[in-house]
Design a protein around this motif. Structure first.
Motif, short mmCIF file in Angstrom:
data_model
loop_
_atom_site.label_atom_id
_atom_site.label_comp_id
_atom_site.label_asym_id
_atom_site.label_seq_id
_atom_site.Cartn_x
_atom_site.Cartn_y
_atom_site.Cartn_z
N LYS A 137 65.08 36.59 44.42
CA LYS A 137 66.23 35.92 43.96
C LYS A 137 67.36 36.95 44.24
O LYS A 137 67.63 38.11 43.88
CB LYS A 137 66.19 35.59 42.30
CG LYS A 137 67.32 35.04 41.64
CD LYS A 137 67.11 35.26 40.12
CE LYS A 137 68.51 34.67 39.33
NZ LYS A 137 68.28 34.88 38.11
N ASP A 180 71.09 37.16 42.41
CA ASP A 180 71.84 36.70 41.20
C ASP A 180 73.50 36.66 41.61
O ASP A 180 73.50 36.78 42.82
CB ASP A 180 71.67 37.54 40.10
CG ASP A 180 71.95 36.85 38.78
OD1 ASP A 180 71.37 37.32 37.91
OD2 ASP A 180 72.89 36.05 38.74
N CYS A 218 73.07 29.51 37.64
CA CYS A 218 72.04 30.06 36.80
C CYS A 218 72.72 30.89 35.50
O CYS A 218 73.03 32.38 35.53
CB CYS A 218 71.31 31.36 37.60
SG CYS A 218 72.30 32.63 38.52
N TRP A 270 67.09 30.64 35.40
CA TRP A 270 66.47 30.47 36.58
C TRP A 270 65.01 30.19 36.40
O TRP A 270 64.35 31.17 36.21
CB TRP A 270 66.93 31.79 37.39
CG TRP A 270 66.49 31.74 38.93
CD1 TRP A 270 65.52 32.20 39.56
CD2 TRP A 270 67.15 31.11 39.92
NE1 TRP A 270 65.31 31.92 40.84
CE2 TRP A 270 66.26 31.12 41.24
CE3 TRP A 270 68.13 30.09 39.81
CZ2 TRP A 270 66.66 30.64 42.36
CZ3 TRP A 270 68.54 29.54 41.07
CH2 TRP A 270 68.04 29.76 42.53
N CYS A 330 72.99 30.87 42.39
CA CYS A 330 71.96 31.89 42.37
C CYS A 330 71.26 31.19 43.63
O CYS A 330 71.21 29.94 43.54
CB CYS A 330 71.03 31.93 41.18
SG CYS A 330 71.85 33.07 40.04
#
Length: 122
Positions: free
Chosen positions: A49, A51, A99, A104, A32
């Motif tokens: 973020k 993923d 992650c 996270w 991630c």
């Protein structure tokens, strides 16, 4: 993995900046990657973020103003910041790590860049 941010600077409210994060070394496909920021006297907070499945998430405070993107071929992560507000003033950090199951957070991430300062003034 080594992470190097760039693109910070000083802008007036309503202005824009584009941050970059160049990743080198061992960059795993199932990392991630994301952006955090920290203001003086405050805890480091998540901004945006990516993923591992490409899903993007944003902090509510910046949603609609910031856009995270990446160029995998260049191992580079970006953060386009528009309509900047005084409250966006902070040191911005790039982060990368595994992650699993969405885990996270600041305490879980081992790989950080050195940060790039963003200062917004009126």
């Amino acid at each position: 993995v080594q992470l190097v941010e760039s693109g910070g600077g000083s802008v007036q409210t309503g202005g824009s900046l584009r941050l970059s994060c160049a990743a080198s070394g061992q960059v795993y496909d199932n990392y991630c990657m994301g952006w955090f920021r920290q203001s003086p006297g405050k805890e480091r907070e998540e901004v945006a973020k990516f993923d591992i499945d490409g899903t993007i998430s944003y902090a509510s405070s910046i949603k609609g103003r910031f856009t995270i993107s990446q160029e995998k071929a260049k191992n580079t992560l970006y953060l386009q910041m528009n309509n900047l507000e005084l409250e966006d003033t902070a040191m911005y950090y790039c982060a990368a790590d595994f992650c699993p199951l969405g885990a996270w957070g600041v305490a879980l991430i081992a790989n950080w860049g050195q940060g790039t300062q963003v200062t917004v003034s009126s």
